[in-house]
Design an enzyme around this catalytic site. Structure first.
Site, mmCIF file in Angstrom:
data_model
loop_
_atom_site.group_PDB
_atom_site.id
_atom_site.type_symbol
_atom_site.label_atom_id
_atom_site.label_comp_id
_atom_site.label_asym_id
_atom_site.label_seq_id
_atom_site.Cartn_x
_atom_site.Cartn_y
_atom_site.Cartn_z
ATOM 1 N N HIS A 62 0.493 -1.455 -0.106
ATOM 2 C CA HIS A 62 -0.226 0.231 0.115
ATOM 3 C C HIS A 62 0.941 1.197 0.215
ATOM 4 O O HIS A 62 0.819 2.116 1.441
ATOM 5 C CB HIS A 62 -1.026 -0.233 1.211
ATOM 6 C CG HIS A 62 -2.216 1.282 1.317
ATOM 7 N ND1 HIS A 62 -1.760 2.166 1.557
ATOM 8 C CD2 HIS A 62 -3.583 1.171 0.747
ATOM 9 C CE1 HIS A 62 -3.148 3.018 1.315
ATOM 10 N NE2 HIS A 62 -3.601 2.033 0.467
ATOM 11 N N ILE A 68 2.426 4.662 1.546
ATOM 12 C CA ILE A 68 0.996 4.720 2.590
ATOM 13 C C ILE A 68 0.689 4.115 3.829
ATOM 14 O O ILE A 68 -0.163 3.323 3.553
ATOM 15 C CB ILE A 68 0.069 5.376 2.061
ATOM 16 C CG1 ILE A 68 0.743 6.809 1.008
ATOM 17 C CG2 ILE A 68 -0.750 6.586 2.938
ATOM 18 C CD1 ILE A 68 0.296 6.601 -0.570
ATOM 19 N N GLY A 71 -5.523 4.276 5.510
ATOM 20 C CA GLY A 71 -6.279 5.346 6.396
ATOM 21 C C GLY A 71 -7.092 4.267 7.122
ATOM 22 O O GLY A 71 -7.783 4.974 8.370
ATOM 23 N N VAL A 72 -7.653 3.622 6.730
ATOM 24 C CA VAL A 72 -8.542 2.918 8.277
ATOM 25 C C VAL A 72 -7.635 1.259 9.343
ATOM 26 O O VAL A 72 -8.247 1.621 10.462
ATOM 27 C CB VAL A 72 -9.055 1.361 7.482
ATOM 28 C CG1 VAL A 72 -9.981 1.759 5.888
ATOM 29 C CG2 VAL A 72 -8.068 0.337 6.719
ATOM 30 N N GLU A 76 -8.339 2.365 12.848
ATOM 31 C CA GLU A 76 -8.096 1.882 13.881
ATOM 32 C C GLU A 76 -7.196 1.865 15.370
ATOM 33 O O GLU A 76 -7.756 2.060 16.542
ATOM 34 C CB GLU A 76 -7.502 0.111 13.712
ATOM 35 C CG GLU A 76 -7.081 -0.882 13.853
ATOM 36 C CD GLU A 76 -8.381 -1.678 15.232
ATOM 37 O OE1 GLU A 76 -8.223 -2.140 16.092
ATOM 38 O OE2 GLU A 76 -9.299 -1.194 14.789
#
Length: 159
Positions: A62, A68, A71-72, A76
């Site tokens: 990713h 990067i 975002g999830v 979390e």
């Protein structure tokens, strides 16, 4: 005789919380434990951080040419630090079958990319508590620049 304030402080963790102490509060383990240190706790707020390393499994795909942090996973990490605060606010240590579970997220905004080498500072502050449901205003930042904001909802569950 033990005073009320001494009772309240008996279950408060010593700061900074290292990874061994954090593992006492969170059931997560590698590769999903996303809080490396907790540096500040007040009655209704917490500050911790996640060091983002190129060795993270999620950065391998990713995106390989420009890694990067997803975002999830930032969200979390904010939920995990909020879960620690849930136990501390209730002046209890986790026991088998007692968890703070991620129940939802609202008003999520991604404002800056988080990349390998960054230290992601995680801040969470209680804004609502009702019948075992807790809502926190959370911010993740890098070098003082906000990367993500969210309202995180967690639920205290006894399994």
């Amino acid at each position: 005789m033990v005073t009320e304030s001494e009772k309240t402080n008996q279950n408060k963790p010593e700061l900074p919380m290292n990874i061994q102490q954090i593992r006492e509060y969170l059931p997560h383990r590698y590769p999903f434990l996303l809080v490396d240190r907790v540096v500040e706790i007040t009655d209704n707020a917490i500050v911790g951080y996640k060091n983002v390393s190129i060795n993270e499994e999620f950065l391998q795909g990713h995106f390989p040419e420009y890694p990067i942090m997803p975002g999830v996973l930032i969200v979390e990490a904010l939920a995990q630090v909020s879960g620690i605060l849930g136990f501390v606010m209730n002046d209890v240590k986790p026991t088998p079958g007692s968890l703070f579970l991620f129940a939802g997220a609202e008003k999520i905004r991604f404002k800056k990319q988080v990349v390998a080498g960054d230290q992601l500072v995680l801040k969470s502050e209680l804004i609502m508590q009702k019948r075992g449901i807790y809502k926190y205003q959370c911010t993740a930042s890098v070098d003082g620049i906000v990367a993500t904001t969210a309202e995180i909802i967690i639920s205290h569950q006894k399994l």
